[in-house]
Design an enzyme around this catalytic site. Sequence first.
Site, PDB file in Angstrom:
ATOM      1  N   TYR A  49      98.768  30.715  48.445  1.00  0.00           N
ATOM      2  CA  TYR A  49     100.133  31.469  47.607  1.00  0.00           C
ATOM      3  C   TYR A  49     101.464  31.240  48.472  1.00  0.00           C
ATOM      4  O   TYR A  49     101.332  31.197  49.548  1.00  0.00           O
ATOM      5  CB  TYR A  49      99.710  32.693  47.769  1.00  0.00           C
ATOM      6  CG  TYR A  49      98.637  33.339  46.638  1.00  0.00           C
ATOM      7  CD1 TYR A  49      98.652  33.163  45.355  1.00  0.00           C
ATOM      8  CD2 TYR A  49      97.392  33.467  47.101  1.00  0.00           C
ATOM      9  CE1 TYR A  49      97.812  33.416  44.498  1.00  0.00           C
ATOM     10  CE2 TYR A  49      96.154  33.602  46.154  1.00  0.00           C
ATOM     11  CZ  TYR A  49      96.468  33.789  44.824  1.00  0.00           C
ATOM     12  OH  TYR A  49      95.156  33.736  44.059  1.00  0.00           O
ATOM     13  N   TYR A  91     101.695  44.148  37.987  1.00  0.00           N
ATOM     14  CA  TYR A  91     101.190  43.054  37.873  1.00  0.00           C
ATOM     15  C   TYR A  91     100.339  42.826  39.174  1.00  0.00           C
ATOM     16  O   TYR A  91     100.739  42.928  40.226  1.00  0.00           O
ATOM     17  CB  TYR A  91     102.257  41.898  37.973  1.00  0.00           C
ATOM     18  CG  TYR A  91     101.600  40.509  37.683  1.00  0.00           C
ATOM     19  CD1 TYR A  91     101.280  40.194  36.453  1.00  0.00           C
ATOM     20  CD2 TYR A  91     101.300  39.652  38.683  1.00  0.00           C
ATOM     21  CE1 TYR A  91     100.568  38.852  36.035  1.00  0.00           C
ATOM     22  CE2 TYR A  91     100.679  38.510  38.434  1.00  0.00           C
ATOM     23  CZ  TYR A  91     100.252  38.020  37.176  1.00  0.00           C
ATOM     24  OH  TYR A  91      99.608  36.808  37.115  1.00  0.00           O
ATOM     25  N   HIS A 131      96.552  37.987  35.425  1.00  0.00           N
ATOM     26  CA  HIS A 131      95.897  36.420  34.807  1.00  0.00           C
ATOM     27  C   HIS A 131      94.558  36.163  35.306  1.00  0.00           C
ATOM     28  O   HIS A 131      94.524  36.451  36.821  1.00  0.00           O
ATOM     29  CB  HIS A 131      97.061  35.211  34.938  1.00  0.00           C
ATOM     30  CG  HIS A 131      97.935  35.460  34.288  1.00  0.00           C
ATOM     31  ND1 HIS A 131      99.237  36.089  34.696  1.00  0.00           N
ATOM     32  CD2 HIS A 131      98.415  35.040  33.031  1.00  0.00           C
ATOM     33  CE1 HIS A 131     100.271  36.131  33.664  1.00  0.00           C
ATOM     34  NE2 HIS A 131      99.802  35.480  32.817  1.00  0.00           N
ATOM     35  N   ASN A 136      86.317  31.922  34.771  1.00  0.00           N
ATOM     36  CA  ASN A 136      85.928  33.302  35.795  1.00  0.00           C
ATOM     37  C   ASN A 136      85.357  34.496  34.875  1.00  0.00           C
ATOM     38  O   ASN A 136      85.921  35.535  34.811  1.00  0.00           O
ATOM     39  CB  ASN A 136      87.100  33.640  36.707  1.00  0.00           C
ATOM     40  CG  ASN A 136      86.684  34.527  37.706  1.00  0.00           C
ATOM     41  OD1 ASN A 136      85.486  34.791  37.945  1.00  0.00           O
ATOM     42  ND2 ASN A 136      87.585  34.453  38.752  1.00  0.00           N
ATOM     43  N   ALA A 139      85.177  37.883  37.027  1.00  0.00           N
ATOM     44  CA  ALA A 139      86.289  38.575  36.961  1.00  0.00           C
ATOM     45  C   ALA A 139      86.772  39.303  35.626  1.00  0.00           C
ATOM     46  O   ALA A 139      87.102  40.451  35.451  1.00  0.00           O
ATOM     47  CB  ALA A 139      87.362  37.433  37.202  1.00  0.00           C
ATOM     48  N   ILE A 140      86.464  38.414  34.379  1.00  0.00           N
ATOM     49  CA  ILE A 140      86.775  39.150  33.275  1.00  0.00           C
ATOM     50  C   ILE A 140      85.733  40.378  32.913  1.00  0.00           C
ATOM     51  O   ILE A 140      86.427  41.314  32.531  1.00  0.00           O
ATOM     52  CB  ILE A 140      86.723  38.166  31.909  1.00  0.00           C
ATOM     53  CG1 ILE A 140      87.646  37.027  32.450  1.00  0.00           C
ATOM     54  CG2 ILE A 140      86.843  38.707  30.541  1.00  0.00           C
ATOM     55  CD1 ILE A 140      87.607  35.651  31.384  1.00  0.00           C
ATOM     56  N   PHE A 142      84.205  42.129  35.232  1.00  0.00           N
ATOM     57  CA  PHE A 142      84.809  43.295  36.264  1.00  0.00           C
ATOM     58  C   PHE A 142      86.167  44.018  35.637  1.00  0.00           C
ATOM     59  O   PHE A 142      85.919  45.202  35.466  1.00  0.00           O
ATOM     60  CB  PHE A 142      85.120  42.690  37.650  1.00  0.00           C
ATOM     61  CG  PHE A 142      85.637  43.371  38.594  1.00  0.00           C
ATOM     62  CD1 PHE A 142      84.952  44.265  39.345  1.00  0.00           C
ATOM     63  CD2 PHE A 142      87.143  43.625  38.831  1.00  0.00           C
ATOM     64  CE1 PHE A 142      85.571  44.922  40.308  1.00  0.00           C
ATOM     65  CE2 PHE A 142      87.688  44.533  39.803  1.00  0.00           C
ATOM     66  CZ  PHE A 142      86.782  45.286  40.771  1.00  0.00           C
ATOM     67  N   TYR A 143      87.057  43.344  35.272  1.00  0.00           N
ATOM     68  CA  TYR A 143      88.144  44.037  34.833  1.00  0.00           C
ATOM     69  C   TYR A 143      87.892  44.771  33.457  1.00  0.00           C
ATOM     70  O   TYR A 143      88.324  45.773  33.292  1.00  0.00           O
ATOM     71  CB  TYR A 143      89.368  42.996  34.622  1.00  0.00           C
ATOM     72  CG  TYR A 143      89.980  42.769  36.050  1.00  0.00           C
ATOM     73  CD1 TYR A 143      90.489  43.677  36.798  1.00  0.00           C
ATOM     74  CD2 TYR A 143      89.930  41.513  36.601  1.00  0.00           C
ATOM     75  CE1 TYR A 143      91.165  43.175  37.932  1.00  0.00           C
ATOM     76  CE2 TYR A 143      90.187  41.281  37.778  1.00  0.00           C
ATOM     77  CZ  TYR A 143      91.251  42.202  38.671  1.00  0.00           C
ATOM     78  OH  TYR A 143      91.533  41.705  39.716  1.00  0.00           O
TER      79      TYR A 143
END
Length: 188
Positions: A49, A91, A131, A136, A139-140, A142-143
């Site tokens: 990052y 975000y 995003h 993944n 992750a999808i 999980f959220y």
Amino acid sequence: MAAPAPAAAPAAAAQDAARPRLQLSFGAVTEKNIEQLKLLNRAIFPINYPERMYKDILAYTDVTQLAYHNDVLVGAIACRLEKSAQAPKLYILTLGVLAPYRGMGAGAALLQRCLQLVATQLPEVQEAVLHVQTSNDEAIRFYSRFGFEVAETIPGYYKRLDPPDAVLLRKRLQGETSSSGAANGTDA
């Protein structure tokens, strides 16, 4: 840019149910501990990052949280506020937990803490977005357990990842006082 703490896959649910929950303490990110967050992110994510992201994080220290277990940094959620025509948005830049501590509730605790801080300290923020790489699935899932929904798919979002496509996940926050994942016992 966001990446989550993995959620338990259905086949591993029984095994994860037997895993202990971590005793966590939380702290805000500051100029004095931002290097810890950088090191954690380098250990967890396949992306290096830019410094610009960490400057954004320092501008919104109320919503970025570090999670410690026995005084050891094990995870973090990093966020910034974005302006929009209606109201500011949260975000989620990153949400990550070191591999040995995954599946013990740290990721869920970080997300819940962040959403609760926004609800109490920044009630004008009505939406959370992030995003996630389309591949993944963990992750999808999980959220989605916390009420996030796929808003759109963005081809070519990630320049150095394969696949490069991302989904934009969105959650309405207006009037929310707690997150849904804790109520149904699905914390990661």
